[in-house]
Scaffold this motif. Structure first.
Motif, PDB file in Angstrom:
ATOM      1  N   VAL A   3      62.784  16.956  71.049  1.00 26.43           N
ATOM      2  CA  VAL A   3      64.045  17.659  71.280  1.00 26.43           C
ATOM      3  C   VAL A   3      64.564  17.357  72.679  1.00 26.43           C
ATOM      4  O   VAL A   3      65.742  17.136  72.871  1.00 26.43           O
ATOM      5  CB  VAL A   3      63.843  19.171  71.081  1.00 26.43           C
ATOM      6  N   SER A   4      63.711  17.298  73.639  1.00 27.85           N
ATOM      7  CA  SER A   4      64.183  17.038  74.996  1.00 27.85           C
ATOM      8  C   SER A   4      64.696  15.612  75.138  1.00 27.85           C
ATOM      9  O   SER A   4      65.649  15.362  75.872  1.00 27.85           O
ATOM     10  CB  SER A   4      63.071  17.321  76.007  1.00 27.85           C
ATOM     11  N   LYS A   5      64.062  14.630  74.424  1.00 30.75           N
ATOM     12  CA  LYS A   5      64.570  13.260  74.462  1.00 30.75           C
ATOM     13  C   LYS A   5      65.943  13.199  73.790  1.00 30.75           C
ATOM     14  O   LYS A   5      66.835  12.508  74.271  1.00 30.75           O
ATOM     15  CB  LYS A   5      63.589  12.294  73.782  1.00 30.75           C
ATOM     16  N   LEU A   6      66.096  13.911  72.682  1.00 27.58           N
ATOM     17  CA  LEU A   6      67.380  13.941  71.986  1.00 27.58           C
ATOM     18  C   LEU A   6      68.455  14.599  72.856  1.00 27.58           C
ATOM     19  O   LEU A   6      69.584  14.099  72.929  1.00 27.58           O
ATOM     20  CB  LEU A   6      67.228  14.683  70.659  1.00 27.58           C
ATOM     21  N   GLN A   7      68.103  15.681  73.527  1.00 26.94           N
ATOM     22  CA  GLN A   7      69.066  16.324  74.429  1.00 26.94           C
ATOM     23  C   GLN A   7      69.440  15.388  75.578  1.00 26.94           C
ATOM     24  O   GLN A   7      70.591  15.327  75.993  1.00 26.94           O
ATOM     25  CB  GLN A   7      68.475  17.627  74.995  1.00 26.94           C
ATOM     26  N   PHE A   8      68.449  14.646  76.079  1.00 30.04           N
ATOM     27  CA  PHE A   8      68.718  13.713  77.167  1.00 30.04           C
ATOM     28  C   PHE A   8      69.688  12.623  76.725  1.00 30.04           C
ATOM     29  O   PHE A   8      70.617  12.257  77.443  1.00 30.04           O
ATOM     30  CB  PHE A   8      67.396  13.111  77.665  1.00 30.04           C
ATOM     31  N   ILE A  10      71.908  12.774  74.263  1.00 29.41           N
ATOM     32  CA  ILE A  10      73.232  13.365  74.010  1.00 29.41           C
ATOM     33  C   ILE A  10      73.955  13.647  75.328  1.00 29.41           C
ATOM     34  O   ILE A  10      75.127  13.300  75.500  1.00 29.41           O
ATOM     35  CB  ILE A  10      73.092  14.645  73.167  1.00 29.41           C
ATOM     36  N   VAL A  11      73.236  14.201  76.280  1.00 28.24           N
ATOM     37  CA  VAL A  11      73.862  14.523  77.575  1.00 28.24           C
ATOM     38  C   VAL A  11      74.251  13.256  78.298  1.00 28.24           C
ATOM     39  O   VAL A  11      75.346  13.145  78.878  1.00 28.24           O
ATOM     40  CB  VAL A  11      72.903  15.399  78.421  1.00 28.24           C
ATOM     41  N   SER A  12      73.387  12.251  78.288  1.00 27.16           N
ATOM     42  CA  SER A  12      73.722  10.998  78.979  1.00 27.16           C
ATOM     43  C   SER A  12      74.896  10.295  78.288  1.00 27.16           C
ATOM     44  O   SER A  12      75.755   9.716  78.950  1.00 27.16           O
ATOM     45  CB  SER A  12      72.498  10.086  79.060  1.00 27.16           C
TER      46      SER A  12
END
Length: 159
Positions: A3-8, A10-12
């Motif tokens: 989830v944190s890689k996916l959030q990273f 999306i945010v980037s």
């Protein structure tokens, strides 16, 4: 961790799109100002409006101050002249209403074609014995005014 890689990602991606959007907007506005400054694709009206601001004040006419027209009048010294100048404010300009064919006697009173304004009255100078040919030209007694001339085409009287 997934989830944190996916959030990273999306945010980037959002930050990358936002920076691309901002650079596109800045490029558009900088190009628009240089184009407007160069005058390549602007209309003449738009160029005039943007470069001549603030506008210089319009020269004032006589509408707000009609007394400036009366300063132009010439007053007779001894006897009144029927053809003296009478200045009035008509449509924001000073006009002599005693001789102007478009403002004869009053503002907006127009004389017919080929007539003249004599002393504030419309007169047909082709046939008027008191204004024959021009204002104030009076024919002698017994002579007619025709074609603006006194006694035109009349037979000579025997002596």
């Amino acid at each position: 961790m997934l989830v944190s890689k996916l959030q990273f990602v999306i945010v980037s991606t959002l930050l990358l799109l936002l920076s691309l959007f901002v650079s596109t907007i800045q490029g558009y506005y900088s190009n628009a100002t240089t184009t407007a400054a160069a005058g390549a694709s602007t209309s003449p009206w738009l160029k005039k409006v943007t470069t001549n601001w603030p506008r210089p004040p319009r020269p004032r006419g006589c509408r707000g101050r009609p007394w400036i027209c009366r300063r132009k009048e010439e007053f007779p010294e001894k006897r009144p002249d029927p053809f003296r100048q009478r200045w009035r404010c008509c449509r924001d300009r000073c006009v002599d209403v005693s001789s102007d064919v478009y403002n004869c006697g009053l503002c907006g009173t127009r004389c017919p074609f080929s007539w003249q304004c004599c002393g504030g009255f419309c007169s047909n100078t082709n046939i008027s014995p008191f204004n024959c040919g021009r204002c104030g030209n009076r024919c002698p007694y017994g002579m007619r005014c025709l074609c603006g001339m006194c006694g035109y085409a009349e037979p000579d009287l025997p002596p």
